[in-house]
Design a protein around this motif. Structure first.
Motif: not given
Length: 258
Positions: A10, A36-37, A60-61
């Protein structure tokens, strides 16, 4: 030249730790995993202010990989492995920087197994093996680095104890067979080459005091083709990064090439 790999778990929440590590360790090239982006929210400016150009493949995520290069942006070569046009996971990024070809890899975890997630892990691994064969044979230095989600053996250098992990996808015979077939192409496992038999863990689960007990796993690897291996000078793990405030569950691993 120093090349490092770091699963940041993250990038948004770990950015202070990553920037702190870059300032201390000063790798020439840093490959990041599990961003995670999304592409739009990757913190490019923060890395530029730290002296690093970047290319990235976000999601994303989940997942997400990046390559940073000190002083100048790397050249983006490939996003995603060939062989499955329907695979939407951001797990592979290949770039050139400093005269090297470097790939940042986030191989699927594969749990729970058996099941579709383990099948995906093995299929992804096969695609990596196929693509890596051409990279390994190149006359210029190539490095495949990242979180492979593979514990190569049950030896103390790779895992504190295999007893509680025997059903995990990271230790399964199929996973280890794929790893060995990848190495058989001619790749050198840099950490193993220079630290055979020594505990060189790169991951400590957040649960059950595994960091405090040094109950770790070696799952982040740096593979070098023959031209890169001929220049291998040193390798290590910045394990102290794992012990800091709000850390990733991984520590950075690195090599230095002459």
């Amino acid at each position: 030249m120093k090349i490092a790999t770091f699963n940041v778990n993250g990038i948004t929440s770990r950015l202070p730790r990553v920037l702190e590590w870059l300032a201390e360790s000063r790798p020439d090239i840093a490959c990041l995993q599990e961003l995670k982006t999304s592409d739009a929210t990757f913190p490019e400016q923060a890395f530029q202010e730290a002296g690093y150009g970047a290319v990235w493949h976000g999601q994303k995520g989940f997942n997400g990989v990046a390559v940073l290069a000190r002083g100048a942006p790397p050249q983006d070569i490939r996003r995603g492995l060939p062989g499955d046009p329907d695979d939407t996971h951001s797990r592979y990024l290949e770039a050139q920087a400093g005269g090297l070809t470097v790939a940042s890899i986030y191989l699927p975890n594969g749990n729970p197994q058996p099941g579709p997630k383990f099948d995906y892990k093995l299929a992804w691994f096969e695609r990596l093996i196929q693509h890596a064969a051409e990279l390994c044979s190149r006359p210029d230095p190539v490095l495949l680095v990242g979180d492979y989600n593979v514990v190569p053996t049950n030896d103390v250098g790779d895992i504190y104890s295999a007893k509680s992990w025997l059903n995990d996808a990271l230790l399964q015979p199929q996973t280890r067979d794929a790893w060995q077939r990848l190495l058989a192409q001619g790749w050198t496992d840099a950490i193993l080459k220079l630290h055979a038999g020594a505990p060189m863990y790169t991951f400590w689960d957040y649960f059950r005091n595994r960091w405090e007990r040094n109950a770790g796993l070696r799952i982040d690897h740096l593979l070098l083709n023959a031209p890169a291996a001929a220049r291998l000078d040193s390798a290590g793990v910045d394990r102290e990064v794992r012990g800091r405030d709000k850390p990733s569950d991984h520590a950075p691993a690195w090599v230095v090439l002459r």
